[in-house]
Design an enzyme around this catalytic site. Structure first.
Site, short mmCIF file in Angstrom:
data_model
loop_
_atom_site.label_atom_id
_atom_site.label_comp_id
_atom_site.label_asym_id
_atom_site.label_seq_id
_atom_site.Cartn_x
_atom_site.Cartn_y
_atom_site.Cartn_z
N ARG A 231 -6.10 3.32 -44.56
CA ARG A 231 -7.28 2.49 -44.80
C ARG A 231 -8.39 3.23 -45.52
O ARG A 231 -9.19 2.62 -46.23
CB ARG A 231 -7.76 1.85 -43.49
CG ARG A 231 -7.96 2.79 -42.31
CD ARG A 231 -7.94 1.95 -41.02
NE ARG A 231 -8.30 2.68 -39.80
CZ ARG A 231 -7.45 3.36 -39.05
NH1 ARG A 231 -6.20 3.50 -39.43
NH2 ARG A 231 -7.84 3.94 -37.92
N ASN B 129 -8.25 -4.00 -37.74
CA ASN B 129 -9.62 -4.42 -37.40
C ASN B 129 -9.66 -5.93 -37.15
O ASN B 129 -10.34 -6.40 -36.24
CB ASN B 129 -10.61 -4.12 -38.53
CG ASN B 129 -10.88 -2.64 -38.72
OD1 ASN B 129 -11.03 -2.17 -39.84
ND2 ASN B 129 -10.94 -1.89 -37.63
N ARG C 296 -17.47 3.85 -43.27
CA ARG C 296 -16.17 3.56 -42.70
C ARG C 296 -15.34 2.93 -43.81
O ARG C 296 -15.88 2.39 -44.77
CB ARG C 296 -16.29 2.57 -41.54
CG ARG C 296 -16.93 3.16 -40.30
CD ARG C 296 -17.08 2.12 -39.22
NE ARG C 296 -15.80 1.71 -38.65
CZ ARG C 296 -15.67 0.66 -37.83
NH1 ARG C 296 -16.70 -0.07 -37.52
NH2 ARG C 296 -14.49 0.36 -37.34
N HIS C 297 -14.03 3.01 -43.66
CA HIS C 297 -13.11 2.33 -44.59
C HIS C 297 -13.39 0.84 -44.61
O HIS C 297 -14.08 0.31 -43.73
CB HIS C 297 -11.68 2.57 -44.10
CG HIS C 297 -11.50 2.20 -42.65
ND1 HIS C 297 -11.30 0.90 -42.24
CD2 HIS C 297 -11.56 2.96 -41.53
CE1 HIS C 297 -11.22 0.88 -40.93
NE2 HIS C 297 -11.39 2.11 -40.46
N HIS D 84 -13.98 6.89 -40.41
CA HIS D 84 -13.75 5.92 -39.34
C HIS D 84 -14.93 5.88 -38.36
O HIS D 84 -15.78 6.76 -38.37
CB HIS D 84 -12.47 6.30 -38.58
CG HIS D 84 -11.30 6.49 -39.48
ND1 HIS D 84 -10.41 5.48 -39.74
CD2 HIS D 84 -10.89 7.56 -40.22
CE1 HIS D 84 -9.48 5.92 -40.59
NE2 HIS D 84 -9.75 7.18 -40.89
N GLU E 213 -9.48 8.98 -37.43
CA GLU E 213 -10.11 8.30 -36.29
C GLU E 213 -9.68 8.97 -34.98
O GLU E 213 -8.65 9.64 -34.92
CB GLU E 213 -9.73 6.81 -36.31
CG GLU E 213 -10.36 5.97 -35.19
CD GLU E 213 -11.88 6.08 -35.11
OE1 GLU E 213 -12.42 7.20 -34.99
OE2 GLU E 213 -12.55 5.03 -35.12
O1 F6P Z 1 -11.46 -0.49 -33.63
C1 F6P Z 1 -11.59 0.40 -34.67
C2 F6P Z 1 -11.67 1.82 -34.16
O2 F6P Z 1 -11.90 2.68 -35.23
C3 F6P Z 1 -10.43 2.27 -33.36
O3 F6P Z 1 -9.39 2.80 -34.16
C4 F6P Z 1 -11.03 3.28 -32.43
O4 F6P Z 1 -10.23 3.56 -31.31
C5 F6P Z 1 -12.35 2.61 -32.08
O5 F6P Z 1 -12.77 1.94 -33.24
C6 F6P Z 1 -13.42 3.57 -31.62
O6 F6P Z 1 -14.54 2.87 -31.15
P1 F6P Z 1 -14.96 2.97 -29.62
O7 F6P Z 1 -15.12 4.43 -29.33
O8 F6P Z 1 -16.23 2.21 -29.51
O9 F6P Z 1 -13.83 2.39 -28.79
#
Ligand code: F6P
Length: 221
Positions: A80, A15, A8-9, A173, A105
């Site tokens: 990022r 974050n 991941r970045h 991501h 992402e």
């Molecule tokens: O919070 C960081 C992130 O990469 C968000 O941009 C994304 O929506 C999320 O994590 C995805 O994780 P999860 O599917 O567990 O919500």
């Protein structure tokens, strides 16, 4: 066999405050990680592996591809990841970089830039629906995606990675990382949304005839 290194970045400003998606830059910590990552790839020594992986850095199976001669670097098109891989841009002979939108992402549609708490408060039904069916749940609003949508758009990227004859470094991501790790290590589809992929951790995958060897390096400043 070629290695693929996935991560991941570095930590982004979003974050830090728990906001979804968006296109924020790296935090100060994230920038430090980006520098350490570059040094590690160049020299294999700046990031301390987790205890059990420490020793493996020097064992014979691991040192197969230990010195980087050339690497294809893939990032998403979001800041990022570009900033995490910035240093690699300085040596185009050694590092050929491609920015690929398919590595972006998961797009949270109408819920982009929100925190989980805000979603829970303003859209409790949606929040619950995602908790219950995280794999299938598609975010509302234009372009909103589900895990299944992301997995689908990653197909061509996975085919490309499998076909490549040189090592690859993929800077991406959380949801994409979960998908790539699951695919290459044989984690079943239903468990993809649960795979743990912390920030500031590099995953090295070495494909084998059946499955892949996985080494994990956590950045420990
Ligand atoms: O919070 C960081 C992130 O990469 C968000 O941009 C994304 O929506 C999320 O994590 C995805 O994780 P999860 O599917 O567990 O919500």
């Amino acid at each position: 066999e070629e290695e693929s290194r996935n991560l991941r970045h570095g930590e982004s400003l979003y974050n830090m405050v728990g906001r979804l998606g968006g296109d924020s830059s790296l935090s100060a910590n994230g920038k430090k990680y980006a520098e350490a990552l570059y040094e590690f790839i160049e020299n294999r020594e700046m990031i301390d592996g987790e205890k059990e992986f420490d020793r493996k850095q020097n064992d014979s199976t691991w040192s197969l591809n230990s010195k980087v001669e050339a690497l294809r670097v893939f990032t998403s098109t979001l800041k990022r990841t570009l900033e995490t891989a910035e240093k690699f841009e300085e040596d185009p002979e050694k590092y050929e970089i491609s920015h690929i939108k398919f590595l972006n992402e998961i797009y949270a549609g109408a819920f982009e830039d929100m925190t989980y708490e805000e979603i829970k408060l303003k859209h409790p039904d949606e929040y619950l629906a995602r908790q219950e069916q995280k794999l299938q749940y598609r975010y509302p609003g234009a372009g909103g995606e589900s895990y299944l949508d992301v997995i689908e758009r990653l197909r061509p990227v996975i085919i490309e990675l499998e076909r490549m004859r040189v090592d690859a470094l993929v800077v991406t991501h959380q949801v994409v990382m979960r998908t790539l790790l699951a695919y290459f290590t044989g984690i079943p589809l239903c468990d993809v949304p649960k795979v743990k992929v912390p920030l500031h951790t590099l995953y090295c995958l070495q494909p084998k005839p059946y499955g892949a060897d996985l080494h994990r390096y956590a950045y420990d400043p």
